[in-house]
Scaffold this motif. Structure first.
Motif, PDB file in Angstrom:
ATOM      1  N   VAL A 277       0.862  -1.180   0.000  1.00  0.00           N
ATOM      2  CA  VAL A 277       0.000   0.000   0.000  1.00  0.00           C
ATOM      3  C   VAL A 277       0.901   1.233   0.000  1.00  0.00           C
ATOM      4  CG1 VAL A 277      -1.817   1.256   1.203  1.00  0.00           C
ATOM      5  CG2 VAL A 277      -1.782  -1.250   1.262  1.00  0.00           C
ATOM      6  N   GLN A 278       0.699   2.117  -0.977  1.00  0.00           N
ATOM      7  CA  GLN A 278       1.548   3.298  -1.081  1.00  0.00           C
ATOM      8  C   GLN A 278       0.703   4.562  -0.925  1.00  0.00           C
ATOM      9  OE1 GLN A 278       3.424   1.728  -4.910  1.00  0.00           O
ATOM     10  NE2 GLN A 278       5.221   2.539  -3.823  1.00  0.00           N
ATOM     11  N   PRO A 279       1.251   5.614  -0.293  1.00  0.00           N
ATOM     12  CA  PRO A 279       2.665   5.826   0.003  1.00  0.00           C
ATOM     13  C   PRO A 279       3.160   5.275   1.337  1.00  0.00           C
ATOM     14  CG  PRO A 279       1.446   7.823   0.478  1.00  0.00           C
ATOM     15  CD  PRO A 279       0.443   6.850  -0.074  1.00  0.00           C
ATOM     16  N   SER A 280       2.298   4.650   2.149  1.00  0.00           N
ATOM     17  CA  SER A 280       2.731   4.226   3.482  1.00  0.00           C
ATOM     18  C   SER A 280       3.772   3.115   3.445  1.00  0.00           C
ATOM     19  CB  SER A 280       1.519   3.755   4.293  1.00  0.00           C
ATOM     20  OG  SER A 280       0.992   2.542   3.770  1.00  0.00           O
ATOM     21  N   GLY A 281       3.725   2.247   2.416  1.00  0.00           N
ATOM     22  CA  GLY A 281       4.676   1.147   2.313  1.00  0.00           C
ATOM     23  C   GLY A 281       4.256  -0.113   3.048  1.00  0.00           C
ATOM     24  N   ARG A 282       3.071  -0.123   3.673  1.00  0.00           N
ATOM     25  CA  ARG A 282       2.612  -1.315   4.388  1.00  0.00           C
ATOM     26  C   ARG A 282       2.325  -2.450   3.406  1.00  0.00           C
ATOM     27  NH1 ARG A 282      -0.054   3.058   6.752  1.00  0.00           N
ATOM     28  NH2 ARG A 282       0.556   3.487   8.905  1.00  0.00           N
ATOM     29  N   GLU A 283       2.598  -3.681   3.858  1.00  0.00           N
ATOM     30  CA  GLU A 283       2.453  -4.835   2.972  1.00  0.00           C
ATOM     31  C   GLU A 283       1.396  -5.802   3.492  1.00  0.00           C
ATOM     32  OE1 GLU A 283       6.163  -6.744   2.203  1.00  0.00           O
ATOM     33  OE2 GLU A 283       7.162  -4.894   1.533  1.00  0.00           O
ATOM     34  N   SER A 284       0.814  -6.555   2.564  1.00  0.00           N
ATOM     35  CA  SER A 284      -0.151  -7.592   2.908  1.00  0.00           C
ATOM     36  C   SER A 284      -0.276  -8.532   1.713  1.00  0.00           C
ATOM     37  CB  SER A 284      -1.511  -6.980   3.281  1.00  0.00           C
ATOM     38  OG  SER A 284      -2.402  -7.985   3.727  1.00  0.00           O
ATOM     39  N   THR A 285      -1.288  -9.407   1.766  1.00  0.00           N
ATOM     40  CA  THR A 285      -1.543 -10.382   0.709  1.00  0.00           C
ATOM     41  C   THR A 285      -3.001 -10.274   0.283  1.00  0.00           C
ATOM     42  OG1 THR A 285       0.100 -11.880   1.636  1.00  0.00           O
ATOM     43  CG2 THR A 285      -1.493 -12.832   0.103  1.00  0.00           C
ATOM     44  N   VAL A 286      -3.255 -10.433  -1.011  1.00  0.00           N
ATOM     45  CA  VAL A 286      -4.625 -10.403  -1.526  1.00  0.00           C
ATOM     46  C   VAL A 286      -5.334 -11.685  -1.107  1.00  0.00           C
ATOM     47  CG1 VAL A 286      -6.082 -10.281  -3.573  1.00  0.00           C
ATOM     48  CG2 VAL A 286      -3.955  -8.952  -3.474  1.00  0.00           C
ATOM     49  N   ALA A 393       7.510  22.955 -15.320  1.00  0.00           N
ATOM     50  CA  ALA A 393       7.686  23.593 -14.012  1.00  0.00           C
ATOM     51  C   ALA A 393       8.009  22.536 -12.967  1.00  0.00           C
ATOM     52  CB  ALA A 393       6.428  24.353 -13.610  1.00  0.00           C
ATOM     53  N   GLU A 394       8.520  23.003 -11.850  1.00  0.00           N
ATOM     54  CA  GLU A 394       8.683  22.132 -10.690  1.00  0.00           C
ATOM     55  C   GLU A 394       7.461  22.307  -9.796  1.00  0.00           C
ATOM     56  OE1 GLU A 394      12.394  22.992  -8.841  1.00  0.00           O
ATOM     57  OE2 GLU A 394      13.588  22.221 -10.514  1.00  0.00           O
ATOM     58  N   ILE A 395       6.968  21.198  -9.271  1.00  0.00           N
ATOM     59  CA  ILE A 395       5.762  21.201  -8.441  1.00  0.00           C
ATOM     60  C   ILE A 395       6.085  20.586  -7.094  1.00  0.00           C
ATOM     61  CG2 ILE A 395       3.433  20.274  -8.209  1.00  0.00           C
ATOM     62  CD1 ILE A 395       3.134  20.377 -11.176  1.00  0.00           C
ATOM     63  N   GLU A 396       5.617  21.239  -6.054  1.00  0.00           N
ATOM     64  CA  GLU A 396       5.835  20.750  -4.694  1.00  0.00           C
ATOM     65  C   GLU A 396       4.487  20.435  -4.064  1.00  0.00           C
ATOM     66  OE1 GLU A 396       6.975  23.494  -1.301  1.00  0.00           O
ATOM     67  OE2 GLU A 396       8.894  22.503  -1.688  1.00  0.00           O
ATOM     68  N   LEU A 397       4.349  19.245  -3.480  1.00  0.00           N
ATOM     69  CA  LEU A 397       3.102  18.815  -2.863  1.00  0.00           C
ATOM     70  C   LEU A 397       3.197  18.914  -1.347  1.00  0.00           C
ATOM     71  CD1 LEU A 397       2.396  15.609  -4.989  1.00  0.00           C
ATOM     72  CD2 LEU A 397       1.930  18.004  -5.553  1.00  0.00           C
ATOM     73  N   ASP A 398       2.030  18.947  -0.697  1.00  0.00           N
ATOM     74  CA  ASP A 398       2.030  19.028   0.763  1.00  0.00           C
ATOM     75  C   ASP A 398       2.232  17.671   1.415  1.00  0.00           C
ATOM     76  OD1 ASP A 398      -0.442  17.945   0.075  1.00  0.00           O
ATOM     77  OD2 ASP A 398      -1.514  18.966   1.688  1.00  0.00           O
ATOM     78  N   ARG A 399       2.254  16.600   0.602  1.00  0.00           N
ATOM     79  CA  ARG A 399       2.513  15.256   1.124  1.00  0.00           C
ATOM     80  C   ARG A 399       2.981  14.383  -0.034  1.00  0.00           C
ATOM     81  NH1 ARG A 399      -3.690  14.622   2.563  1.00  0.00           N
ATOM     82  NH2 ARG A 399      -3.354  16.860   2.576  1.00  0.00           N
ATOM     83  N   ALA A 400       3.622  13.297   0.296  1.00  0.00           N
ATOM     84  CA  ALA A 400       4.126  12.395  -0.736  1.00  0.00           C
ATOM     85  C   ALA A 400       2.977  11.608  -1.367  1.00  0.00           C
ATOM     86  CB  ALA A 400       5.152  11.441  -0.140  1.00  0.00           C
ATOM     87  N   ILE A 401       3.095  11.321  -2.647  1.00  0.00           N
ATOM     88  CA  ILE A 401       2.112  10.505  -3.356  1.00  0.00           C
ATOM     89  C   ILE A 401       2.838   9.400  -4.111  1.00  0.00           C
ATOM     90  CG2 ILE A 401       0.479  12.406  -3.637  1.00  0.00           C
ATOM     91  CD1 ILE A 401       1.424  12.592  -6.572  1.00  0.00           C
ATOM     92  N   ALA A 402       2.102   8.352  -4.432  1.00  0.00           N
ATOM     93  CA  ALA A 402       2.638   7.273  -5.262  1.00  0.00           C
ATOM     94  C   ALA A 402       2.348   7.602  -6.725  1.00  0.00           C
ATOM     95  CB  ALA A 402       1.999   5.946  -4.877  1.00  0.00           C
ATOM     96  N   PHE A 403       3.321   7.369  -7.595  1.00  0.00           N
ATOM     97  CA  PHE A 403       3.163   7.747  -8.998  1.00  0.00           C
ATOM     98  C   PHE A 403       4.106   6.926  -9.863  1.00  0.00           C
ATOM     99  CE2 PHE A 403       7.101   9.709  -8.129  1.00  0.00           C
ATOM    100  CZ  PHE A 403       7.723   9.971  -9.336  1.00  0.00           C
ATOM    101  N   ASP A 404       3.894   6.990 -11.158  1.00  0.00           N
ATOM    102  CA  ASP A 404       4.840   6.517 -12.168  1.00  0.00           C
ATOM    103  C   ASP A 404       5.091   7.663 -13.124  1.00  0.00           C
ATOM    104  OD1 ASP A 404       5.134   3.544 -11.652  1.00  0.00           O
ATOM    105  OD2 ASP A 404       2.960   3.673 -11.851  1.00  0.00           O
ATOM    106  N   PRO A 405       6.285   7.791 -13.685  1.00  0.00           N
ATOM    107  CA  PRO A 405       6.486   8.801 -14.723  1.00  0.00           C
ATOM    108  C   PRO A 405       5.472   8.605 -15.849  1.00  0.00           C
ATOM    109  CG  PRO A 405       8.586   7.877 -14.033  1.00  0.00           C
ATOM    110  CD  PRO A 405       7.527   7.043 -13.385  1.00  0.00           C
ATOM    111  N   TYR A 406       4.951   9.692 -16.373  1.00  0.00           N
ATOM    112  CA  TYR A 406       3.896   9.615 -17.385  1.00  0.00           C
ATOM    113  C   TYR A 406       4.329   8.801 -18.597  1.00  0.00           C
ATOM    114  CZ  TYR A 406       0.136  11.075 -20.492  1.00  0.00           C
ATOM    115  OH  TYR A 406      -0.942  11.074 -21.356  1.00  0.00           O
ATOM    116  N   ASP A 407       5.591   8.902 -18.967  1.00  0.00           N
ATOM    117  CA  ASP A 407       6.080   8.158 -20.126  1.00  0.00           C
ATOM    118  C   ASP A 407       5.995   6.655 -19.907  1.00  0.00           C
ATOM    119  OD1 ASP A 407       6.613  10.536 -21.338  1.00  0.00           O
ATOM    120  OD2 ASP A 407       8.744  10.551 -20.838  1.00  0.00           O
TER     121      ASP A 407
END
Length: 641
Positions: A277-286, A393-407
């Protein structure tokens, strides 16, 4: 192929079963105004026999009544459904249509050509596999042709059809077709579009739309429909990418069921698979995959499912579930490409809402690196973006998010920008990469915290934010208020508009962008001082609601009091203690609030003080009473240090 209106009973069942196995091509048509996009799609719908009898009858009637071809069939009317479009003769919204042939299913988006509606074109292109760029053979490439092509490249569409339309109006000239094709392919190569198929067409007459036209015997390529039916599309693209599942809803109908609902953005997931689970990094199993059709062993991209996990893991709307062996990246600072879609310009330092998937966060646009001139592809210096402009532009967020580069993944790398006050979508963007400093800078936990400082000071802390026009009396009231609190032994500090411009903000002027940055810095300083256990009083015009809202959001609930010093412009101008209004009226002082720069009145301040009927001393008493009522002045009885 049979007309859909002729199908009945078992024929319809057989027809629908055939559709289930067909591939699906999503494509858009774009180009400049009056290049014939709606006519082309209307012709495709008509020729593919996907119209019902009532639609055909309505088209014929509309063509006789309001068509532009002397009563002949006007195919554009199939799509120009909005009254405004029919009155203006242009497409102003995205019209989606479905049609099918024996070989393939299609979803087509007819996107606006007028520059004013470029934002709608982006919406239509966001899910497309192919783009048809129409060019009027008489006019050749226009600025909007370049703009749309550049956006197509940015969005990641690599299959492009150059439809050189209205060939009937240039006598089906091969030379003219070759000239337009060369010019376009040269531009396309510069923006990274490698796969261009140029086709000479006449949307009105149907040349090279469904079949080859005898009028272009010199053309040896495919018809448009043949190309659409046969072009290779990467249907497995989403399946081949790593598993990404944006959580849309925590589903808990009873104590025995707790699942996480959403649509799989990419990849696939199996029961028993290890996830993170992101951005927290906690793990589990489906543990289970639940769908409308029951439990599944495996689920694929674009399926809507509910995942149940084997462990009690904290998961909320906006989190991203990935596989442990291929997680998304996590960061709070990025370089991004922005397409501005609002009449109000993008302002450096202003806080906006950024929505990526199901996650919405607060974002601040840092100084623009450059804008792109879509005609020359030059990188142009600039501090802001206006309607339809594109920049990096450079963008700064108020908290971390999970993402992939658009490409790498359009689904987890594309975002929209939302105005915090109006809730309007004002921009769209693509995350390119996380800034290195985002992973090098970490929040340091401090053992002496705000609570401990409040205990030492003996009172609560927070911010009293005075806003109003120049000459309203903010500084006078703020000064008297601080003296009153200081005499009581309260730890205070007064941040005054003029004073901070002698030091902290001496590099800023009075443009809208600089005013935004001025308040952003002050809000951050006020937050630090409140964290130090101090009662902070600010006296700034702070003309924009967005920045005052940003300052409020930096504080915890109950720590921010907005006090609107409400003085009419004519009264403030009569006072004019610094002579600034006179300078502004003479044109010697530009961007002065109330004269040639707006002041946005607070909508729901904690206090409103009318200085036409209240003296500064009376105003201070009112604010003091409010502070007492809110507990600002109570003795802080926290845990001992």
């Amino acid at each position: 192929m049979a007309h859909v209106s002729d199908l009945i009973g078992t024929d319809i069942e057989r027809y629908l079963k055939q559709h289930e196995t067909k591939s699906l091509l999503r494509f858009i048509t774009c180009g400049s105004v009056d290049d014939g996009k709606s006519t082309l799609i209307g012709r495709l719908l008509y020729e593919s026999k996907m119209l019902f009898e009532d639609q055909l009858a309505a088209l014929a009637a509309d063509s006789r009544k309001i068509g532009t071809r002397g009563g002949e069939m006007d195919y554009a009317l199939l799509l120009d459904g909005l009254a405004a479009e029919r009155e203006q003769g242009i497409t102003i919204d995205v019209a989606y249509r479905f049609f099918s042939t024996d070989r393939r299913k299609f979803i087509v988006a007819d996107t606006p050509g007028h520059e004013q509606y470029t934002r709608n074109m982006i919406t239509g292109a966001s899910t497309a596999d192919l783009a048809i760029i129409l060019v009027d053979a008489r006019k050749g490439m226009l600025q909007q042709t370049r703009r749309h092509s550049y956006l197509v490249s940015l969005i990641g569409i690599r299959n492009v059809v150059l439809a050189v339309n209205k060939m009937d109006l240039v006598d089906y000239s091969r030379e003219r077709f070759d000239e337009v094709s060369r010019e376009y392919c040269d531009f396309a190569g510069k923006i990274g579009i490698r796969d261009v198929t140029a086709i000479p067409i006449s949307g009105v007459n149907g040349d090279n739309i469904i079949g080859k036209s005898e009028k272009t015997a010199w053309y040896d390529g495919p018809s448009l429909m043949h190309h659409l039916e046969s072009v290779e599309i990467d249907e497995a693209r989403l399946q081949a990418q790593p598993f990404r599942f944006p959580v849309q809803w925590v589903n808990r109908p009873n104590l025995d069921f707790r699942g996480f609902a959403g649509t799989i953005a990419s990849g696939l997931v199996r029961v028993g698979e290890r996830i993170q689970v992101q951005p927290s990094g906690r793990e589990s199993t489906v543990a289970r995959i639940v769908s409308a059709d029951g439990n599944l062993d495996v689920a694929y991209a674009e399926q809507s499912v509910t995942l149940m996990l084997a462990d009690e893991v904290d998961v909320s709307r906006g989190d991203l579930i990935s596989t442990v062996d291929s997680p998304a990246q996590v960061a709070d600072q990025f370089e991004a490409t922005l397409v501005w879609m609002s009449d109000e310009p993008m302002l450096r330092g202003r806080s906006y809402l950024l929505k990526l998937g199901t996650r919405t966060v607060t974002a601040t646009v840092l100084p623009l690196k450059y804008k792109v001139n879509v005609n020359t592809l030059e990188h142009v210096a600039g501090e802001t973006l206006t309607l339809n402009e594109i920049g990096v532009a450079e963008i700064e967020l108020d908290r971390a998010i999970a993402f992939d580069p658009y490409d790498h993944n359009r689904e987890t790398g594309g975002f929209i920008v939302i105005d915090r006050m109006t809730n309007n979508t004002v921009g769209a963007g693509m995350l390119r990469f996380a800034l290195r400093r985002a992973s090098n800078i970490h929040w340091q936990t401090l053992e002496v915290d705000k609570r401990a400082r409040r205990v030492l000071n003996g009172h609560q802390s927070g911010v009293v934010w005075l806003t109003g026009l120049s000459g309203a009396g903010k500084s006078t009231i703020a000064n008297l208020l601080e003296k009153r609190l200081h005499a009581m032994g309260m730890r205070t500090y007064l941040l005054d508009g003029d004073n901070v411009r002698h030091g902290l903000n001496k590099d800023l002027g009075f443009t809208a962008e600089d005013r935004v940055e001025n308040i952003r810095r002050i809000a951050e300083v006020a937050k630090l001082m409140a964290d130090a256990g101090v009662i902070v009083i600010t006296a700034f015009i702070s003309p924009f609601r967005s920045e005052r809202g940003m300052a409020r959001d930096l504080m915890e609930n109950g720590e921010f009091i907005e006090v609107f010093i409400d003085t009419p412009l004519e009264v403030a101008e009569q006072r004019d203690p610094k002579g600034l209004y006179k300078k502004a009226r003479r044109g010697e002082l530009k961007n002065f609030t109330g004269i040639d720069s707006p002041y946005e009145r607070p909508q729901n301040p904690e206090m409103r003080i009318d200085t036409t009927s209240s003296s500064p001393e009376t105003a201070v008493e009112a604010i003091f009473d409010k502070l007492q009522a809110m507990g600002f002045l109570d003795v802080f009885r926290g845990a001992p240090i």
